[in-house]
Design a protein around this motif. Structure first.
Motif, PDB file in Angstrom:
ATOM      1  N   MET A 172       0.861  -1.172   0.000  1.00 11.27           N
ATOM      2  CA  MET A 172       0.000   0.000   0.000  1.00 11.27           C
ATOM      3  C   MET A 172       0.900   1.225   0.000  1.00 11.27           C
ATOM      4  N   SER A 173       0.492   2.206  -0.746  1.00 12.55           N
ATOM      5  CA  SER A 173       1.295   3.422  -0.749  1.00 12.55           C
ATOM      6  C   SER A 173       0.427   4.621  -0.390  1.00 12.55           C
ATOM      7  N   PHE A 174       1.037   5.563   0.249  1.00 15.94           N
ATOM      8  CA  PHE A 174       0.386   6.816   0.621  1.00 15.94           C
ATOM      9  C   PHE A 174       0.377   7.716  -0.600  1.00 15.94           C
ATOM     10  N   SER A 175      -0.725   8.393  -0.825  1.00 14.84           N
ATOM     11  CA  SER A 175      -0.780   9.327  -1.956  1.00 14.84           C
ATOM     12  C   SER A 175      -1.498  10.606  -1.534  1.00 14.84           C
ATOM     13  N   TYR A 176      -1.199  11.645  -2.255  1.00 10.22           N
ATOM     14  CA  TYR A 176      -1.826  12.949  -2.033  1.00 10.22           C
ATOM     15  C   TYR A 176      -1.965  13.634  -3.382  1.00 10.22           C
ATOM     16  N   ILE A 177      -2.856  14.603  -3.447  1.00 13.60           N
ATOM     17  CA  ILE A 177      -3.089  15.324  -4.703  1.00 13.60           C
ATOM     18  C   ILE A 177      -2.553  16.737  -4.558  1.00 13.60           C
ATOM     19  N   TYR A 178      -1.756  17.139  -5.538  1.00 14.88           N
ATOM     20  CA  TYR A 178      -1.235  18.500  -5.594  1.00 14.88           C
ATOM     21  C   TYR A 178      -1.414  19.001  -7.012  1.00 14.88           C
ATOM     22  N   LYS A 179      -2.114  20.109  -7.146  1.00 18.91           N
ATOM     23  CA  LYS A 179      -2.424  20.725  -8.447  1.00 18.91           C
ATOM     24  C   LYS A 179      -3.075  19.722  -9.395  1.00 18.91           C
ATOM     25  N   GLY A 180      -3.993  18.921  -8.843  1.00 20.75           N
ATOM     26  CA  GLY A 180      -4.763  17.994  -9.658  1.00 20.75           C
ATOM     27  C   GLY A 180      -4.056  16.706 -10.042  1.00 20.75           C
ATOM     28  N   VAL A 181      -2.842  16.512  -9.558  1.00 20.36           N
ATOM     29  CA  VAL A 181      -2.068  15.310  -9.889  1.00 20.36           C
ATOM     30  C   VAL A 181      -1.811  14.515  -8.619  1.00 20.36           C
ATOM     31  N   THR A 182      -1.969  13.204  -8.694  1.00 16.66           N
ATOM     32  CA  THR A 182      -1.710  12.332  -7.555  1.00 16.66           C
ATOM     33  C   THR A 182      -0.222  12.026  -7.472  1.00 16.66           C
ATOM     34  N   HIS A 183       0.317  12.164  -6.262  1.00 15.58           N
ATOM     35  CA  HIS A 183       1.733  11.897  -6.006  1.00 15.58           C
ATOM     36  C   HIS A 183       1.856  10.890  -4.869  1.00 15.58           C
ATOM     37  N   THR A 184       2.912  10.083  -4.917  1.00 12.38           N
ATOM     38  CA  THR A 184       3.162   9.124  -3.847  1.00 12.38           C
ATOM     39  C   THR A 184       4.467   9.399  -3.106  1.00 12.38           C
ATOM     40  N   ASP A 185       5.327  10.206  -3.686  1.00  6.68           N
ATOM     41  CA  ASP A 185       6.596  10.552  -3.027  1.00  6.68           C
ATOM     42  C   ASP A 185       6.327  11.676  -2.038  1.00  6.68           C
ATOM     43  N   HIS A 186       6.557  11.397  -0.772  1.00  5.42           N
ATOM     44  CA  HIS A 186       6.290  12.413   0.252  1.00  5.42           C
ATOM     45  C   HIS A 186       7.583  12.947   0.886  1.00  5.42           C
ATOM     46  N   SER A 187       8.694  12.799   0.168  1.00  9.33           N
ATOM     47  CA  SER A 187       9.947  13.352   0.681  1.00  9.33           C
ATOM     48  C   SER A 187       9.935  14.879   0.528  1.00  9.33           C
ATOM     49  N   ASN A 209       4.800  24.886  -0.680  1.00  9.19           N
ATOM     50  CA  ASN A 209       5.371  25.709   0.387  1.00  9.19           C
ATOM     51  C   ASN A 209       5.460  24.868   1.674  1.00  9.19           C
ATOM     52  N   GLN A 210       6.080  25.431   2.697  1.00  9.47           N
ATOM     53  CA  GLN A 210       6.314  24.693   3.940  1.00  9.47           C
ATOM     54  C   GLN A 210       5.020  24.221   4.594  1.00  9.47           C
ATOM     55  N   GLU A 211       3.998  25.045   4.554  1.00 14.25           N
ATOM     56  CA  GLU A 211       2.715  24.671   5.150  1.00 14.25           C
ATOM     57  C   GLU A 211       2.105  23.461   4.440  1.00 14.25           C
ATOM     58  N   GLN A 212       2.185  23.450   3.126  1.00 13.03           N
ATOM     59  CA  GLN A 212       1.653  22.331   2.359  1.00 13.03           C
ATOM     60  C   GLN A 212       2.449  21.052   2.636  1.00 13.03           C
ATOM     61  N   ILE A 213       3.771  21.190   2.695  1.00 11.86           N
ATOM     62  CA  ILE A 213       4.635  20.043   2.983  1.00 11.86           C
ATOM     63  C   ILE A 213       4.313  19.466   4.354  1.00 11.86           C
ATOM     64  N   GLU A 214       4.179  20.329   5.338  1.00 14.06           N
ATOM     65  CA  GLU A 214       3.861  19.875   6.691  1.00 14.06           C
ATOM     66  C   GLU A 214       2.495  19.209   6.744  1.00 14.06           C
ATOM     67  N   SER A 215       1.559  19.696   5.951  1.00 10.50           N
ATOM     68  CA  SER A 215       0.227  19.105   5.901  1.00 10.50           C
ATOM     69  C   SER A 215       0.287  17.679   5.344  1.00 10.50           C
ATOM     70  N   VAL A 216       1.037  17.498   4.270  1.00  4.62           N
ATOM     71  CA  VAL A 216       1.185  16.157   3.678  1.00  4.62           C
ATOM     72  C   VAL A 216       1.875  15.223   4.668  1.00  4.62           C
ATOM     73  N   GLN A 217       2.946  15.706   5.290  1.00 10.15           N
ATOM     74  CA  GLN A 217       3.669  14.872   6.256  1.00 10.15           C
ATOM     75  C   GLN A 217       2.786  14.510   7.446  1.00 10.15           C
ATOM     76  N   SER A 218       1.992  15.450   7.895  1.00  4.69           N
ATOM     77  CA  SER A 218       1.088  15.199   9.009  1.00  4.69           C
ATOM     78  C   SER A 218       0.046  14.149   8.634  1.00  4.69           C
ATOM     79  N   GLN A 219      -0.507  14.260   7.451  1.00  3.28           N
ATOM     80  CA  GLN A 219      -1.497  13.290   6.983  1.00  3.28           C
ATOM     81  C   GLN A 219      -0.871  11.901   6.848  1.00  3.28           C
ATOM     82  N   TYR A 220       0.346  11.840   6.306  1.00  7.56           N
ATOM     83  CA  TYR A 220       1.054  10.573   6.171  1.00  7.56           C
ATOM     84  C   TYR A 220       1.249   9.931   7.546  1.00  7.56           C
ATOM     85  N   ASN A 221       1.749  10.708   8.496  1.00  7.13           N
ATOM     86  CA  ASN A 221       1.990  10.192   9.846  1.00  7.13           C
ATOM     87  C   ASN A 221       0.699   9.727  10.509  1.00  7.13           C
TER      88      ASN A 221
END
Length: 91
Positions: free
Chosen positions: A1-16, A26-38
């Motif tokens: 199973m992989s974690f995914s998120y949508i940014y600008k209408g595109v699904t991404h799985t790399d959360h580095s 931006n930093q807020e968006q990155i922190e939001s993705v990391q928080s959701q992943y965790n």
């Protein structure tokens, strides 16, 4: 199973962080993705732990008492079933 998120209408799985910065996040968006992943990863771990406690631990104790190959196989099969039911994210 992989974690995914949508940014600008595109699904991404790399959360580095590097990857997300290269996308222009931006930093807020990155922190939001990391928080959701965790959060989601922790939910899966909690569900696994609960299933182990309730379903596989009793079978393990039975195997320890019986010392039969059938009891061992029942325990090992249950562990594999739980892992399949609650897969961890692939990094």
């Amino acid at each position: 199973m992989s974690f995914s998120y949508i940014y600008k209408g595109v699904t991404h799985t790399d959360h580095s962080v590097d990857y997300m910065q290269n996308l222009g996040m931006n930093q807020e968006q990155i922190e939001s993705v990391q928080s959701q992943y965790n959060f989601e990863r922790e939910q899966v771990l909690c569900k696994r732990q609960k299933a182990y406690r309730e379903e596989s631990d009793p079978l393990y104790m039975e195997w320890q008492f019986d010392q039969t190959s059938e009891a061992e196989q029942a325990w090992r099969s249950k562990v594999e079933e739980i892992k399949a039911r609650f897969p961890l994210f692939e990094d």
